[in-house]
Design a protein around this motif. Structure first.
Motif, mmCIF file in Angstrom:
data_model
loop_
_atom_site.group_PDB
_atom_site.id
_atom_site.type_symbol
_atom_site.label_atom_id
_atom_site.label_comp_id
_atom_site.label_asym_id
_atom_site.label_seq_id
_atom_site.Cartn_x
_atom_site.Cartn_y
_atom_site.Cartn_z
ATOM 1 N N ASN A 29 0.848 -1.158 0.045
ATOM 2 C CA ASN A 29 0.094 0.073 0.100
ATOM 3 C C ASN A 29 0.922 1.216 -0.025
ATOM 4 O O ASN A 29 1.410 1.448 1.151
ATOM 5 C CB ASN A 29 -0.863 -0.118 1.038
ATOM 6 C CG ASN A 29 -1.830 1.138 1.212
ATOM 7 O OD1 ASN A 29 -2.197 1.827 0.440
ATOM 8 N ND2 ASN A 29 -2.120 1.715 2.531
ATOM 9 N N LYS A 30 0.835 1.823 -1.056
ATOM 10 C CA LYS A 30 2.145 2.901 -1.448
ATOM 11 C C LYS A 30 1.396 4.250 -2.283
ATOM 12 O O LYS A 30 1.861 4.541 -3.267
ATOM 13 C CB LYS A 30 3.215 2.453 -1.973
ATOM 14 C CG LYS A 30 3.168 1.622 -3.136
ATOM 15 C CD LYS A 30 4.210 1.115 -4.115
ATOM 16 C CE LYS A 30 3.951 0.457 -5.296
ATOM 17 N NZ LYS A 30 2.760 0.473 -6.008
ATOM 18 N N PRO A 31 0.407 4.572 -1.581
ATOM 19 C CA PRO A 31 -0.408 5.805 -2.389
ATOM 20 C C PRO A 31 0.649 7.014 -2.704
ATOM 21 O O PRO A 31 0.352 7.486 -3.908
ATOM 22 C CB PRO A 31 -1.460 6.210 -1.365
ATOM 23 C CG PRO A 31 -0.969 5.764 0.134
ATOM 24 C CD PRO A 31 -0.174 4.717 -0.081
ATOM 25 N N HIS A 32 1.525 7.507 -1.842
ATOM 26 C CA HIS A 32 2.422 8.628 -2.325
ATOM 27 C C HIS A 32 3.416 8.185 -3.297
ATOM 28 O O HIS A 32 3.417 9.023 -4.268
ATOM 29 C CB HIS A 32 3.090 8.951 -0.928
ATOM 30 C CG HIS A 32 2.146 9.506 -0.083
ATOM 31 N ND1 HIS A 32 1.837 8.338 1.190
ATOM 32 C CD2 HIS A 32 1.377 10.382 0.397
ATOM 33 C CE1 HIS A 32 0.978 8.910 1.809
ATOM 34 N NE2 HIS A 32 0.463 10.066 1.493
ATOM 35 N N ILE A 33 3.881 7.199 -3.319
ATOM 36 C CA ILE A 33 4.790 6.775 -4.476
ATOM 37 C C ILE A 33 4.174 6.693 -5.594
ATOM 38 O O ILE A 33 4.428 6.798 -6.749
ATOM 39 C CB ILE A 33 5.638 5.195 -4.204
ATOM 40 C CG1 ILE A 33 6.325 5.604 -2.988
ATOM 41 C CG2 ILE A 33 6.200 4.764 -5.312
ATOM 42 C CD1 ILE A 33 7.191 4.473 -2.530
ATOM 43 N N ASP A 34 2.871 6.176 -5.532
ATOM 44 C CA ASP A 34 2.008 5.888 -6.946
ATOM 45 C C ASP A 34 1.489 7.365 -7.401
ATOM 46 O O ASP A 34 1.463 7.452 -8.589
ATOM 47 C CB ASP A 34 0.649 5.069 -6.364
ATOM 48 C CG ASP A 34 0.940 3.494 -6.439
ATOM 49 O OD1 ASP A 34 2.074 2.964 -7.124
ATOM 50 O OD2 ASP A 34 0.333 2.612 -5.891
ATOM 51 N N TRP A 35 1.586 8.120 -6.453
ATOM 52 C CA TRP A 35 0.862 9.493 -6.909
ATOM 53 C C TRP A 35 2.130 10.157 -7.968
ATOM 54 O O TRP A 35 1.773 10.572 -8.504
ATOM 55 C CB TRP A 35 0.815 10.279 -5.784
ATOM 56 C CG TRP A 35 0.440 11.685 -6.091
ATOM 57 C CD1 TRP A 35 -0.942 12.323 -6.224
ATOM 58 C CD2 TRP A 35 1.263 13.009 -6.238
ATOM 59 N NE1 TRP A 35 -0.820 13.628 -6.423
ATOM 60 C CE2 TRP A 35 0.201 14.014 -6.617
ATOM 61 C CE3 TRP A 35 2.676 13.263 -6.429
ATOM 62 C CZ2 TRP A 35 0.737 15.178 -6.956
ATOM 63 C CZ3 TRP A 35 2.995 14.438 -6.732
ATOM 64 C CH2 TRP A 35 2.016 15.331 -6.776
ATOM 65 N N LEU A 36 3.497 9.854 -7.113
ATOM 66 C CA LEU A 36 4.668 10.198 -7.956
ATOM 67 C C LEU A 36 4.458 9.795 -9.355
ATOM 68 O O LEU A 36 4.859 10.557 -10.455
ATOM 69 C CB LEU A 36 5.657 9.929 -7.486
ATOM 70 C CG LEU A 36 6.246 10.700 -6.282
ATOM 71 C CD1 LEU A 36 7.482 10.050 -5.543
ATOM 72 C CD2 LEU A 36 6.544 12.197 -6.556
ATOM 73 N N ALA A 37 4.187 8.452 -9.548
ATOM 74 C CA ALA A 37 4.157 7.895 -10.793
ATOM 75 C C ALA A 37 2.969 8.269 -11.715
ATOM 76 O O ALA A 37 3.145 8.446 -12.910
ATOM 77 C CB ALA A 37 3.932 6.179 -10.781
ATOM 78 N N VAL A 324 8.441 9.185 1.720
ATOM 79 C CA VAL A 324 7.881 9.907 0.638
ATOM 80 C C VAL A 324 6.815 10.912 0.983
ATOM 81 O O VAL A 324 6.538 12.235 0.538
ATOM 82 C CB VAL A 324 7.513 9.057 -0.346
ATOM 83 C CG1 VAL A 324 6.808 9.644 -1.566
ATOM 84 C CG2 VAL A 324 8.695 8.024 -1.007
ATOM 85 N N LYS A 325 5.779 10.331 1.769
ATOM 86 C CA LYS A 325 4.782 11.229 2.146
ATOM 87 C C LYS A 325 5.365 12.629 2.632
ATOM 88 O O LYS A 325 4.776 13.846 2.315
ATOM 89 C CB LYS A 325 3.969 10.783 3.350
ATOM 90 C CG LYS A 325 2.766 11.417 3.681
ATOM 91 C CD LYS A 325 1.872 10.538 4.667
ATOM 92 C CE LYS A 325 0.766 11.414 5.193
ATOM 93 N NZ LYS A 325 0.931 12.483 6.191
ATOM 94 N N TYR A 326 6.334 12.643 3.623
ATOM 95 C CA TYR A 326 6.884 13.781 4.453
ATOM 96 C C TYR A 326 7.539 14.508 3.270
ATOM 97 O O TYR A 326 7.218 15.816 3.285
ATOM 98 C CB TYR A 326 7.674 13.323 5.344
ATOM 99 C CG TYR A 326 8.315 14.475 6.359
ATOM 100 C CD1 TYR A 326 7.544 15.254 7.042
ATOM 101 C CD2 TYR A 326 9.802 14.984 6.001
ATOM 102 C CE1 TYR A 326 8.065 16.538 7.857
ATOM 103 C CE2 TYR A 326 10.289 16.066 6.665
ATOM 104 C CZ TYR A 326 9.432 16.526 7.409
ATOM 105 O OH TYR A 326 9.983 17.868 8.261
ATOM 106 N N ILE A 327 8.244 14.017 2.356
ATOM 107 C CA ILE A 327 9.063 14.744 1.531
ATOM 108 C C ILE A 327 8.047 15.559 0.452
ATOM 109 O O ILE A 327 8.443 16.535 0.074
ATOM 110 C CB ILE A 327 9.942 13.966 0.721
ATOM 111 C CG1 ILE A 327 11.128 13.545 1.560
ATOM 112 C CG2 ILE A 327 10.472 14.503 -0.644
ATOM 113 C CD1 ILE A 327 12.145 12.439 1.065
ATOM 114 N N LEU A 328 7.037 14.827 -0.092
ATOM 115 C CA LEU A 328 6.332 15.482 -0.758
ATOM 116 C C LEU A 328 5.485 16.566 -0.132
ATOM 117 O O LEU A 328 5.472 17.589 -0.759
ATOM 118 C CB LEU A 328 5.091 14.650 -1.173
ATOM 119 C CG LEU A 328 5.278 13.511 -2.201
ATOM 120 C CD1 LEU A 328 4.194 12.485 -2.395
ATOM 121 C CD2 LEU A 328 5.642 14.466 -3.692
ATOM 122 N N GLU A 329 5.034 16.384 1.229
ATOM 123 C CA GLU A 329 4.351 17.675 1.924
ATOM 124 C C GLU A 329 5.322 18.852 2.043
ATOM 125 O O GLU A 329 4.999 19.817 1.791
ATOM 126 C CB GLU A 329 4.002 17.139 3.464
ATOM 127 C CG GLU A 329 2.770 16.034 3.075
ATOM 128 C CD GLU A 329 2.598 15.552 4.646
ATOM 129 O OE1 GLU A 329 1.460 14.647 4.775
ATOM 130 O OE2 GLU A 329 3.545 15.532 5.516
#
Length: 401
Positions: A29-37, A324-329
Motif C-alpha cells: 500500500n504505497k499511495p504517495h509513491i503511486d502519486w509520483l508515478a 515519501v509522504k513527508y518529502i512530498l508535503e
C-alpha cells in the motif's frame, strides 16, 4: 529547480506464485509513491552493464551517471573513503564481511545482522591477532568492514557472500586470475581460515550463540581494488552543491568521491527498523542548502536477501508512509520547485535472495511537467512510460535537465 533522488535499495522484485503472481511493490500500500508515478514520467533504467556483477556499488554509481566500467575499482575502496581511510598507491582495499558459517556452509552474509558494538570488538580482535605492517582490518557498520593489504594484487576472483547462502564456503574461496595475484589470493584465503579458528570461541560469539543468534565466526573479504579516479558530480554534470544520506558506508564512499556532503542520521541502521523519519527530515534540511540530494534507504534490499516477502512489502510501505509522504508535503512548501525521482538500484528478488541485473523502474516528478500514461509504480507499468529504457548517464541527465 532542486532535485532529490529517493533510492529504495533492491526494492524491485519478480512475480511470486505464492502471492498470486504479484511482487512486493504490487502488494504494498504505497499511495504517495503511486502519486509520483501518476503525476510524473516513468521508464526503466539499466543500471548494471552485462560485463559487471549486479552489486549495489555498481548500480548506485550507475544511477548517479558514472561510467562504471571505466571508474569502478571495487567496493572496499568506496567504503574506505566513507570511513576516512586514505588509501595510498599500491594499497589494495577489500570489503570485509563478518559472516556466519554453519556446517562448513555460508549460512548468511551478515552474521545475523550483528550489532556495531559486537562487530567492532571482533574486528579489532582480528586486527590485533592477524594485522601486520602490511595487513590492516578496520571496523565499519554491523557486518560491513574493511581489509587493506599493502602491495596486494587485485586480479583474483572473490565471491560476494550474499550471493551464496547455503553454499560450502570452501568452494567460494578466492581464486587467482593471474600468477601475479596468486600470493594475494592465498593470503586472503589464509586470513579467512585463521579468522574462523580465532572467532570460534570468542566471548562475543559464545554470548550470541547462547542467545540463539548467529555468530560472526568468519571474515569474508571480497571486491578488491585500488583508489579510484572518479570525477565529481560538479565536474560531470555541473551540480554545484550535493549531499548523500544513507546508513551504508558504501554509499557514503561513493558520495565522498562524487564530491557530495555526507550526512549521517542517528538511528539509521540499514534495516527495516531504520530511522525513516530522521532520514526524511535530514533530506529536507539538506535540500535547503544543496541543489541535489541522494537519499538511500537500504531496508528492502536486506529483506530481499532474507527472502522475507512480507517484510519486504512492509519496508516499501514504510518508505511510502514515513519518507515519501513527508518529502512530498515539505517540498510543496518550498519557495523553489523540487524534482523528485524514485527508483531502486537493482532488483533483489525474494525467491533468489540475491541481486539481479534486470532494468529497474523509475519515476521522475517535476512540478508543472506533463505526466505520461503510467498510473502506478511497480515493475511493469513504468515500461509504458515516456522514457522507455535508459542506460548510462541518460537517467541522471533527464532528471537534472
Amino acid at each position: 529547480m532542486k532535485h532529490i533522488i529517493i533510492l529504495g535499495d533492491g526494492m524491485s522484485d519478480e512475480p511470486l506464485a505464492a502471492y498470486g503472481g504479484k511482487t512486493p511493490l504490487q502488494m504494498a500500500n504505497k499511495p504517495h509513491i503511486d502519486w509520483l508515478a501518476k503525476n510524473g514520467q516513468s521508464g526503466l533504467l539499466k543500471t548494471v552493464p552485462e560485463s559487471m556483477h549486479p552489486g549495489s556499488e555498481i548500480a548506485n554509481m550507475a544511477v548517479l551517471g558514472y561510467d562504471v566500467e571505466k571508474v569502478f575499482e571495487g567496493r572496499g575502496v568506496l567504503e574506505a573513503a566513507s570511513m576516512g581511510v586514505e588509501l595510498q598507491p599500491g594499497d589494495l582495499g577489500m570489503r570485509c564481511n563478518l559472516i556466519c558459517v554453519e556446517d562448513e556452509k555460508i549460512k548468511n552474509h551478515s552474521a545475523g545482522h550483528i550489532s556495531n558494538e559486537e562487530a567492532e570488538e571482533l574486528i579489532r580482535f582480528l586486527d590485533e591477532k592477524l594485522g601486520t605492517d602490511k595487513i590492516k582490518f578496520y571496523p565499519g557498520v554491523s557486518y560491513r568492514h574493511l581489509l587493506v593489504i599493502k602491495g596486494g594484487v587485485k586480479d583474483f576472483a572473490c565471491t560476494p557472500p550474499h550471493d551464496v547462502p547455503g553454499t560450502p564456503f570452501a568452494s567460494c574461496l578466492p581464486k587467482a586470475k593471474t600468477e601475479a595475484a596468486r600470493k594475494t589470493a592465498d593470503l586472503v584465503t589464509d586470513l579467512i581460515l585463521k579468522s574462523q579458528e580465532l572467532l570460534k570461541n570468542h566471548p562475543v560469539n559464545l554470548k550470541r550463540k547462547a542467545a540463539g543468534k548467529d555468530p560472526g565466526n568468519s571474515v569474508w573479504p571480497w571486491s578488491p581494488g585500488y583508489k579510484p579516479a572518479m570525477p565529481t558530480l560538479k565536474e560531470l554534470f555541473g551540480v554545484e552543491n550535493s549531499a548523500v544520506i544513507s546508513a551504508v558506508d558504501l554509499i557514503h564512499g561513493i558520495g565522498v568521491y562524487a564530491g557530495m556532503k555526507v550526512i549521517h542520521v542517528e538511528g539509521a541502521t540499514g534495516l527495516y527498523d531504520t530511522n525513516y523519519e530522521g532520514k526524511a527530515q535530514a533530506a529536507i534540511d539538506a535540500l535547503k542548502e544543496n541543489d541535489f540530494v541522494y537519499l538511500h534507504i537500504e531496508a528492502s534490499d536486506e529483506a530481499g536477501h532474507e527472502g522475507d516477502v512480507e517484510l519486504k512489502t512492509k519496508t516499501i510501505e514504510y518508505l511510502d508512509q514515513r519518507v515519501v509522504k513527508y518529502i512530498l508535503e515539505e517540498t510543496a512548501k518550498m519557495d523553489e520547485d523540487v524534482a523528485i525521482a524514485i527508483l531502486p538500484d537493482h532488483p533483489t528478488p525474494c525467491a533468489l535472495k540475491t541481486h539481479t541485473r534486470d532494468a529497474v523502474p523509475f519515476t521522475i516528478y517535476k512540478p508543472g511537467a506533463e505526466a505520461d500514461a503510467v498510473e502506478v509504480y511497480d515493475e511493469f507499468d513504468p515500461r509504458n512510460g515516456v522514457f522507455g529504457t535508459l542506460q548510462g548517464d541518460e537517467f541522471i541527465r533527464a532528471f537534472l535537465k
